[in-house]
Scaffold this active site. Structure first.
Site, PDB file in Angstrom:
ATOM      1  N   ARG A 147       0.864  -1.181   0.000  1.00 17.72           N
ATOM      2  CA  ARG A 147       0.000   0.000   0.000  1.00 17.72           C
ATOM      3  C   ARG A 147       0.899   1.229   0.000  1.00 17.72           C
ATOM      4  O   ARG A 147       1.862   1.300   0.761  1.00 17.72           O
ATOM      5  CB  ARG A 147      -0.872  -0.012   1.251  1.00 17.72           C
ATOM      6  N   TYR A 159      -2.781  12.068   6.244  1.00 17.57           N
ATOM      7  CA  TYR A 159      -3.114  10.721   6.717  1.00 17.57           C
ATOM      8  C   TYR A 159      -2.194   9.687   6.108  1.00 17.57           C
ATOM      9  O   TYR A 159      -1.912   9.721   4.924  1.00 17.57           O
ATOM     10  CB  TYR A 159      -4.563  10.402   6.338  1.00 17.57           C
ATOM     11  N   ASP A 210      -5.014   3.923  -0.118  1.00 13.06           N
ATOM     12  CA  ASP A 210      -6.147   4.144   0.791  1.00 13.06           C
ATOM     13  C   ASP A 210      -6.541   5.628   0.748  1.00 13.06           C
ATOM     14  O   ASP A 210      -5.752   6.495   1.109  1.00 13.06           O
ATOM     15  CB  ASP A 210      -5.718   3.746   2.210  1.00 13.06           C
ATOM     16  N   HIS A 212      -9.108   6.790   2.420  1.00  9.38           N
ATOM     17  CA  HIS A 212      -9.601   7.064   3.779  1.00  9.38           C
ATOM     18  C   HIS A 212     -10.839   7.959   3.806  1.00  9.38           C
ATOM     19  O   HIS A 212     -10.891   8.944   4.554  1.00  9.38           O
ATOM     20  CB  HIS A 212      -8.487   7.650   4.653  1.00  9.38           C
ATOM     21  N   GLU A 236      -8.906   2.145  -1.916  1.00  9.52           N
ATOM     22  CA  GLU A 236      -9.641   1.805  -0.684  1.00  9.52           C
ATOM     23  C   GLU A 236     -10.447   2.982  -0.146  1.00  9.52           C
ATOM     24  O   GLU A 236      -9.969   4.124  -0.164  1.00  9.52           O
ATOM     25  CB  GLU A 236      -8.609   1.365   0.344  1.00  9.52           C
ATOM     26  N   GLU A 262     -13.523  -1.542   6.326  1.00 10.77           N
ATOM     27  CA  GLU A 262     -12.854  -1.701   7.625  1.00 10.77           C
ATOM     28  C   GLU A 262     -13.698  -1.157   8.775  1.00 10.77           C
ATOM     29  O   GLU A 262     -13.512  -1.570   9.914  1.00 10.77           O
ATOM     30  CB  GLU A 262     -11.462  -1.058   7.614  1.00 10.77           C
ATOM     31  N   ARG A 283     -13.551  -5.344   3.235  1.00 12.44           N
ATOM     32  CA  ARG A 283     -12.454  -5.261   4.205  1.00 12.44           C
ATOM     33  C   ARG A 283     -12.879  -5.449   5.656  1.00 12.44           C
ATOM     34  O   ARG A 283     -12.164  -5.077   6.591  1.00 12.44           O
ATOM     35  CB  ARG A 283     -11.745  -3.901   4.035  1.00 12.44           C
ATOM     36  N   HIS A 312      -9.024  -5.820   6.860  1.00 12.37           N
ATOM     37  CA  HIS A 312      -8.253  -4.828   7.609  1.00 12.37           C
ATOM     38  C   HIS A 312      -7.280  -5.553   8.533  1.00 12.37           C
ATOM     39  O   HIS A 312      -7.647  -6.536   9.173  1.00 12.37           O
ATOM     40  CB  HIS A 312      -9.278  -4.039   8.439  1.00 12.37           C
ATOM     41  N   GLU A 339      -4.339  -7.392   4.900  1.00  9.32           N
ATOM     42  CA  GLU A 339      -3.436  -6.320   5.350  1.00  9.32           C
ATOM     43  C   GLU A 339      -2.600  -6.824   6.524  1.00  9.32           C
ATOM     44  O   GLU A 339      -3.087  -7.548   7.387  1.00  9.32           O
ATOM     45  CB  GLU A 339      -4.273  -5.114   5.793  1.00  9.32           C
ATOM     46  N   TRP A 402     -12.208  11.845   8.339  1.00  8.45           N
ATOM     47  CA  TRP A 402     -10.843  11.307   8.534  1.00  8.45           C
ATOM     48  C   TRP A 402     -10.786   9.887   8.079  1.00  8.45           C
ATOM     49  O   TRP A 402     -11.643   9.097   8.438  1.00  8.45           O
ATOM     50  CB  TRP A 402     -10.422  11.377  10.010  1.00  8.45           C
TER      51      TRP A 402
HETATM   52  C1  GCO Z   1      -5.991   0.826   7.183  1.00 11.35           C
HETATM   53  C2  GCO Z   1      -6.712   1.796   8.036  1.00 11.35           C
HETATM   54  C3  GCO Z   1      -5.944   2.269   9.224  1.00 11.35           C
HETATM   55  C4  GCO Z   1      -6.936   2.986  10.119  1.00 11.35           C
HETATM   56  C5  GCO Z   1      -6.819   2.577  11.529  1.00 11.35           C
HETATM   57  C6  GCO Z   1      -7.942   3.168  12.347  1.00 11.35           C
HETATM   58  O1  GCO Z   1      -6.356   0.740   6.030  1.00 11.35           O
HETATM   59  O2  GCO Z   1      -5.129   0.137   7.713  1.00 11.35           O
HETATM   60  O3  GCO Z   1      -7.335   2.788   7.301  1.00 11.35           O
HETATM   61  O4  GCO Z   1      -4.835   2.997   8.841  1.00 11.35           O
HETATM   62  O5  GCO Z   1      -6.796   4.345  10.013  1.00 11.35           O
HETATM   63  O6  GCO Z   1      -6.814   1.185  11.587  1.00 11.35           O
HETATM   64  O7  GCO Z   1      -8.054   2.556  13.577  1.00 11.35           O
HETATM   65 MG    MG Z   2      -7.973   1.873   5.445  1.00 11.54          MG
END
Ligand code: GCO
Ligand code: MG
Length: 402
Positions: A147, A159, A210, A212, A236, A262, A283, A312, A339, A402
Site C-alpha cells: 500500500r 493521513y 487508501d 480514507h 480503498e 474496515e 475489508r 483490515h 493487510e 478522517w
Molecule cells: C488501514 C486503516 C488504518 C486505520 C486505523 C484506524 O487501512 O489500515 O485505514 O490505517 O486508520 O486502523 O483505527
Molecule cells: Mg484503510
C-alpha cells in the site's frame, strides 16, 4: 464444558489492546480480540458489565447459539462497540473448540484452500522519493503487495504518513490531533506518485492506495480514472460508505477496483455494496464485524457476487485478531488479500503467537485452536494510556472526514 470465568484484559504494549479470555470448567481457555481504536474502554465496559455476567454457566461448545443470544438478544444491537464485544466472545469460543478438537481453527472451517495468505505492507512517506525506497525495503522482505501513501505537497500533515520508517500509528495523542486537507492538491499529486512507482518497480508488484473516506463519488471517479494506467489492486475507502448507492457513480466511471469495509460491523453494512457488485473487495474484520462466525457469513455472501476478502489488519487489531483472520483467510474460497502492518516487539511479547511471515505470505499456526495467547503478567506491565485518532479539517477550517 461450561464457561466458569471470563476476564477482560486491557494492556498498552506501545498501543492499547482489549482482550477477552474465556475459561471453561475443563480448564481449557480461549482468547478473543475486542480492541476498538480510540474507544477501547467502551468495549471493555460493554463486555464486563453486560456480556461476561451472561456467559458464566453457558455451554462453551455452542458458538452459533451464543452469537445469536448476544446479537438478537440485545435490543440495542449492531454498531462497533457491541459487535467488537460479540466478536471477542465468538473468537474465544472458536479457539476453545479448536483446542478441544486438537485442530487448528482453519481445519474446523473446512481446511486450507491455499498454501499461504498473501499480505500487503504499508509504505508511508513524506515524499515520492522516500516512498520508493520504502517500497524497495518491502520488496526485499519478499512482499508481493504494498500500500502506497505519501505526503501531499502544500499540506503540512497527511493521513497515512508515519513518523517512523516502516511503522505507522495513527492514534498519536490523548486528544485528537488536527490534520489539514485539500482535495485539489491530493487529486493532482497521487497519480504522479503511482507513475513513478510503476516506472521503478514494473507491472507485476501489486499496489494499493487508501483514500480514507475523503472524496465525493465524482471526485473518487476522477481519481480512479487517473490511476487506471497504473492498474492498482484496489483504491480503498474512496468515499464515506454510509450512502451505499453512492458507489454506483464511481463504478460507472472507472475500472480501478474498489475495497471498502474496515469500519463495517455487520452484513447489513455491506449488503448492497456486495449484491449490486459495487465493490471488489470487502475489508470487514474478525474483531469489528462480529467474529469468525459473522465474518464467514459476509464472505459467503461476497463469494456469490464476485467480491473477494481484503480484511483490515492495521496494528490496532491485536495479534489475536490477526491469528483468527489467518485461519479464515486460509479456508474461504474467495480470499483476496490480507493487510499486515506488523506489531512492535513489545506487542508480540504480550501476545505470543505461532503465525509467521515467509516470502510475502503469512501462515497460521498449526497448534490446536488459534495458536495465539496472552501473557497476563507481561500485559500487566503496560497500563492503559488514552490515545485518540486524529481529526481532519479543510484549509478553511471546515471539519472533513478522517
Ligand atoms: C488501514 C486503516 C488504518 C486505520 C486505523 C484506524 O487501512 O489500515 O485505514 O490505517 O486508520 O486502523 O483505527
Ligand atoms: Mg484503510
Amino acid at each position: 464444558m461450561k464457561i466458569v470465568d471470563a476476564r477482560v484484559i486491557v494492556t498498552c504494549p506501545d498501543r492499547n489492546f482489549v482482550t477477552l479470555k474465556i475459561i471453561t470448567s475443563s480448564g481449557v481457555y480461549g482468547v478473543g480480540d475486542a480492541t476498538l481504536n480510540g474507544r477501547e474502554l467502551s468495549v471493555a465496559a460493554y463486555l464486563s458489565e453486560h456480556v461476561v455476567p451472561a456467559l458464566i454457566g453457558r455451554d462453551a461448545s455452542r458458538i452459533e447459539d451464543t452469537w445469536q443470544y448476544l446479537y438478537r438478544g440485545a435490543y440495542w444491537r449492531r454498531g462497533p462497540v457491541t459487535m467488537s464485544a460479540v466478536a471477542a466472545v465468538d473468537t474465544a469460543l472458536w479457539d476453545i473448540k479448536g483446542k478441544v478438537a486438537g485442530l487448528p481453527v482453519y481445519q474446523l472451517l473446512g481446511g486450507r484452500s491455499r498454501e499461504g495468505v498473501t499480505v500487503y505492507g504499508h509504505a508511508n512517506a513524506a515524499s515520492t522519493d522516500e516512498v520508493l525506497s520504502e517500497i524497495a525495503d518491502y520488496v526485499e522482505l519478499g512482499y508481493k503487495a504494498v500500500r502506497v501513501q505519501t505526503g501531499v505537497p502544500g499540506l503540512e500533515s497527511t493521513y497515512g504518513v508515519g513518523k517512523d520508517r516502516m511503522f505507522y500509528e495513527p492514534a498519536d495523542a490523548a486528544l485528537p490531533t488536527e490534520n489539514a486537507w485539500s482535495t485539489a492538491h491530493y487529486l493532482e499529486h497521487v497519480p504522479t506518485v503511482f507513475a513513478r512507482v510503476r516506472e521503478e518497480f514494473g507491472p507485476t508488484l501489486r499496489l494499493l492506495h487508501d483514500v480514507h473516506h475523503r472524496l465525493t463519488p465524482i471526485e473518487a471517479a476522477r481519481l480512479g480514472k487517473s490511476l487506471e494506467p497504473y492498474h492498482l489492486t484496489w483504491m480503498e475507502d474512496p468515499v464515506p460508505a454510509e450512502l451505499q448507492e453512492g458507489f454506483r457513480l464511481i463504478r460507472q466511471h472507472t475500472t480501478t477496483p474498489i475495497a471498502v469495509g474496515e469500519v463495517f460491523n455487520t452484513i447489513w453494512d455491506c449488503r448492497q455494496l456486495i449484491t449490486e457488485q459495487l465493490i471488489d473487495y470487502v475489508r470487514a474484520t474478525v474483531v469489528h464485524a462480529g467474529g469468525i462466525t459473522h465474518l464467514r457469513r459476509i464472505f459467503d455472501l461476497a463469494a456469490l457476487h464476485h467480491v473477494r476478502s481484503g480484511s483490515h489488519g492495521a496494528t490496532d487489531l491485536s495479534p489475536v485478531c490477526m491469528a483468527a483472520a489467518l485461519h479464515l483467510d486460509l479456508a474461504i474460497p474467495n480470499f483476496g488479500l490480507q493487510e499486515y502492518m506488523r506489531h512492535t516487539p513489545a506487542t508480540d511479547a504480550v501476545f505470543p503467537h505461532g503465525y509467521h511471515f515467509a516470502d510475502g505470505y503469512l501462515h497460521p499456526s498449526e497448534e490446536p485452536g488459534l495458536g495465539v495467547d496472552i501473557d497476563e503478567e507481561e500485559a500487566a506491565r503496560y497500563p492503559y494510556r488514552p490515545a485518540s485518532l486524529p481529526v481532519n479539517r479543510l484549509q478553511d477550517g471546515t471539519m472533513h472526514d478522517w
